[in-house]
Scaffold this active site. Structure first.
Site, PDB file in Angstrom:
ATOM      1  N   ARG A 161       0.688  -1.284  -0.042  1.00  0.00           N
ATOM      2  CA  ARG A 161       0.214  -0.059   0.111  1.00  0.00           C
ATOM      3  C   ARG A 161       0.741   1.312   0.050  1.00  0.00           C
ATOM      4  O   ARG A 161       0.671   2.176  -0.798  1.00  0.00           O
ATOM      5  CB  ARG A 161      -0.955   0.024   1.314  1.00  0.00           C
ATOM      6  CG  ARG A 161      -1.979   1.025   1.076  1.00  0.00           C
ATOM      7  CD  ARG A 161      -3.112   0.903   2.214  1.00  0.00           C
ATOM      8  NE  ARG A 161      -2.398   0.875   3.601  1.00  0.00           N
ATOM      9  CZ  ARG A 161      -3.372   0.836   4.555  1.00  0.00           C
ATOM     10  NH1 ARG A 161      -4.420   0.406   4.590  1.00  0.00           N
ATOM     11  NH2 ARG A 161      -2.733   1.019   5.911  1.00  0.00           N
TER      12      ARG A 161
ATOM     13  N   LYS B  82      -2.499   6.604   1.476  1.00  0.00           N
ATOM     14  CA  LYS B  82      -2.463   7.009   2.842  1.00  0.00           C
ATOM     15  C   LYS B  82      -1.254   8.236   2.897  1.00  0.00           C
ATOM     16  O   LYS B  82      -0.002   8.098   2.910  1.00  0.00           O
ATOM     17  CB  LYS B  82      -1.781   5.869   3.469  1.00  0.00           C
ATOM     18  CG  LYS B  82      -2.521   5.722   5.068  1.00  0.00           C
ATOM     19  CD  LYS B  82      -2.149   4.479   5.893  1.00  0.00           C
ATOM     20  CE  LYS B  82      -2.707   4.543   7.252  1.00  0.00           C
ATOM     21  NZ  LYS B  82      -4.391   4.690   7.388  1.00  0.00           N
TER      22      LYS B  82
ATOM     23  N   GLU C 225     -16.270   6.676   3.681  1.00  0.00           N
ATOM     24  CA  GLU C 225     -15.490   6.215   4.906  1.00  0.00           C
ATOM     25  C   GLU C 225     -15.454   7.448   6.007  1.00  0.00           C
ATOM     26  O   GLU C 225     -16.071   8.449   5.798  1.00  0.00           O
ATOM     27  CB  GLU C 225     -14.186   5.704   4.638  1.00  0.00           C
ATOM     28  CG  GLU C 225     -13.305   6.768   4.074  1.00  0.00           C
ATOM     29  CD  GLU C 225     -11.823   5.793   3.893  1.00  0.00           C
ATOM     30  OE1 GLU C 225     -11.441   5.326   4.888  1.00  0.00           O
ATOM     31  OE2 GLU C 225     -11.275   6.178   3.085  1.00  0.00           O
TER      32      GLU C 225
END
Ligand code: PLP
Length: 341
Positions: free
Chosen positions: A82, A184, A220
Site C-alpha cells: 500500500r 495513505k 468512509e
C-alpha cells in the site's frame, strides 16, 4: 529481555519516544542501506518538499505479543504494497517492499522491551513514513527523500469497555473522484482536521463522508472504513475508488466469508439504505472494529438496533474471530502473522 516498566493497560494513543528508529535516505536516484538510530529529531531544509507541498505518505500497523509468547506484526506485506501505491501516486520513489518489511522488523527487534506483554491489551504501534526532504520551491516532486519507521506503545482501544460511537454525516468531503482518497497521505488528513474538530465540538465522535460527486453514497470516516451488517446477516462494505483500502476491513471480509460463512458484498452503499442495516462498524488497525450506535444526518437520527451499550452480534463475532487470529488463539491464514525473531 526485560520489559519497560510501563502501566500497559492504561496507555492511551499518544506518541512516546522509544529506543531506536529506522532511517534511510534517497539521493541520486537510490536508497542508502538504512540504519537504526537513537536520534528522534529530523533536520531538513526550510524549503523541503514536505514542508511546502505536503509530499508525504505514511503507514500504520502494530506489533504485539501472542498468547504463546511470539512477537508478531500483522500482515506487514500489505502495508508495504500500500505504501508503494501511495508513493507512486505522489511521484515519490518506492521504498522496496521487502526492505519495508525488514525495516519494521528491525525496529520491533530493537524495541523489543517496548512490545507490550500478552493480555495487557496494549500494542506497539509502528509508523513507517516517507517525505520529500530537499528544497523545492517551483512545484515539482523532490529529488531527495527520507523513509523512517518509529515505534510507540499504545494502550487498549476499548479501555473501560466498548462504547458505540455517534457519528454525523459530514458536509465536508474527504476525497474527490480521481483524487487521492485511496492512498495513505498526510494531505488527506490535513484537510480532515477542520471537519473532525467541528464534529467533536458538536458532540460527534466521527464524520461519515459521502462521495463528493453525488453526495448520496457512503465512503468512509477520516481514518476508518465502514462495515455494515444487513438484517439477513450479509456483511456489506462500500466500494469506491476514493476509499483507502483498509487492511483490517479486507481481513474482516475474509474472516466473514471463510471463517464465519457469512455472505459478503463489496458494493456501492447509499446513505438512503443505511437505516435498513442491522449493524454498523468502523474498521482500522487501532480498534479492529468500533461499533457505530447512531448516525445523525442533519437532525435525522438513524439508530442501530444493537443500541449504545454493546456491539451487534455479528460485529462481535467478527471482532472476536479476527482478534483471536491476531493473538494466535485461532489458526491464522497463511502469512497473516509475521513473526519477529
Ligand atoms: C489507515 C486508514 C484506514 C484503516 O486502514 P487499516 O489498514 O485497517 O489500518 C482507513 N481509512 C483511512 C482514510 C486510513 O488512512
Amino acid at each position: 529481555m526485560e520489559k519497560k516498566n510501563i502501566d500497559w493497560g492504561n496507555l492511551g494513543f499518544s506518541y512516546q519516544k522509544t529506543d531506536q528508529r529506522y532511517v534511510s535516505n534517497y539521493r541520486d536516484g537510490a536508497w542508502d542501506e538504512g540504519v537504526l538510530t537513537e536520534d528522534d529529531q529530523v533536520t531538513i531544509n526550510e524549503c523541503a518538499g514536505v514542508l511546502q507541498y505536503a509530499q508525504t505518505i505514511f503507514e500504520g500497523m502494530k506489533a504485539y505479543t501472542t498468547e504463546d509468547g511470539r512477537i508478531v506484526i500483522f500482515r506487514p506485506d500489505l502495508n508495504a504494497s500500500r505504501m508503494a501505491d501511495s508513493a507512486r501516486r505522489l511521484e515519490m520513489p518506492v521504498f522496496p517492499e521487502e526492505r519495508f518489511v525488514e525495516a519494521v522488523e528491525e525496529v520491533v527487534r530493537a524495541n523489543a522491551a517496548w512490545v507490550p506483554p500478552f493480555g495487557s491489551g496494549a500494542t506497539l504501534y509502528l509508523r513507517p513514513y516517507m517525505f520529500g526532504a530537499n528544497a523545492v520551491i517551483g512545484v515539482k516532486p523532490a529529488d531527495e527523500y527520507q523513509f523512517r519507521v518509529f515505534a510507540t506503545p499504545v494502550g487498549p482501544y476499548f479501555k473501560g469497555g466498548v462504547k458505540p460511537l455517534t457519528i454525523r454525516v459530514s458536509d465536508f468531503d474527504r476525497a474527490a473522484p480521481h483524487g487521492t482518497g485511496h492512498i495513505k497521505a498526510g494531505l488527506n488528513y490535513a484537510m480532515s482536521l477542520h471537519a473532525i474538530v467541528s464534529a467533536h465540538a458538536e458532540g460527534y465522535d466521527e464524520n461519515m463522508y459521502l462521495d463528493a460527486a453525488t453526495r448520496t453514497k457512503v465512503e468512509e470516516t477520516g481514518g476508518a472504513n465502514f462495515l455494515f451488517v444487513a438484517k439477513d446477516g450479509t456483511v456489506v462494505t462500500p466500494k469506491s475508488n476514493s476509499i483507502l483500502p483498509s487492511i483490517t476491513r479486507r481481513s474482516l471480509m475474509y474472516v466473514a466469508k471463510e471463517y464465519l460463512g457469512l455472505p459478503c458484498e463489496e458494493r456501492e452503499v447509499t446513505l438512503a439504505e443505511v437505516s435498513d442495516f442491522a449493524e454498523c462498524g468502523l474498521c482500522g488497525t487501532a480498534a479492529v472494529i468500533s461499533p457505530v450506535g447512531k448516525i445523525v444526518d442533519h437532525g435525522k437520527e438513524i439508530c442501530m438496533p444493537a443500541g449504545m451499550e454493546q456491539m451487534g452480534p455479528v460485529t462481535q463475532k467478527l471482532y472476536d474471530t479476527l482478534t483471536g487470529i491476531q493473538m494466535g488463539r485461532i489458526e491464522a491464514p497463511e502469512g497473516w502473522l509475521h513473526e519477529v525473531k
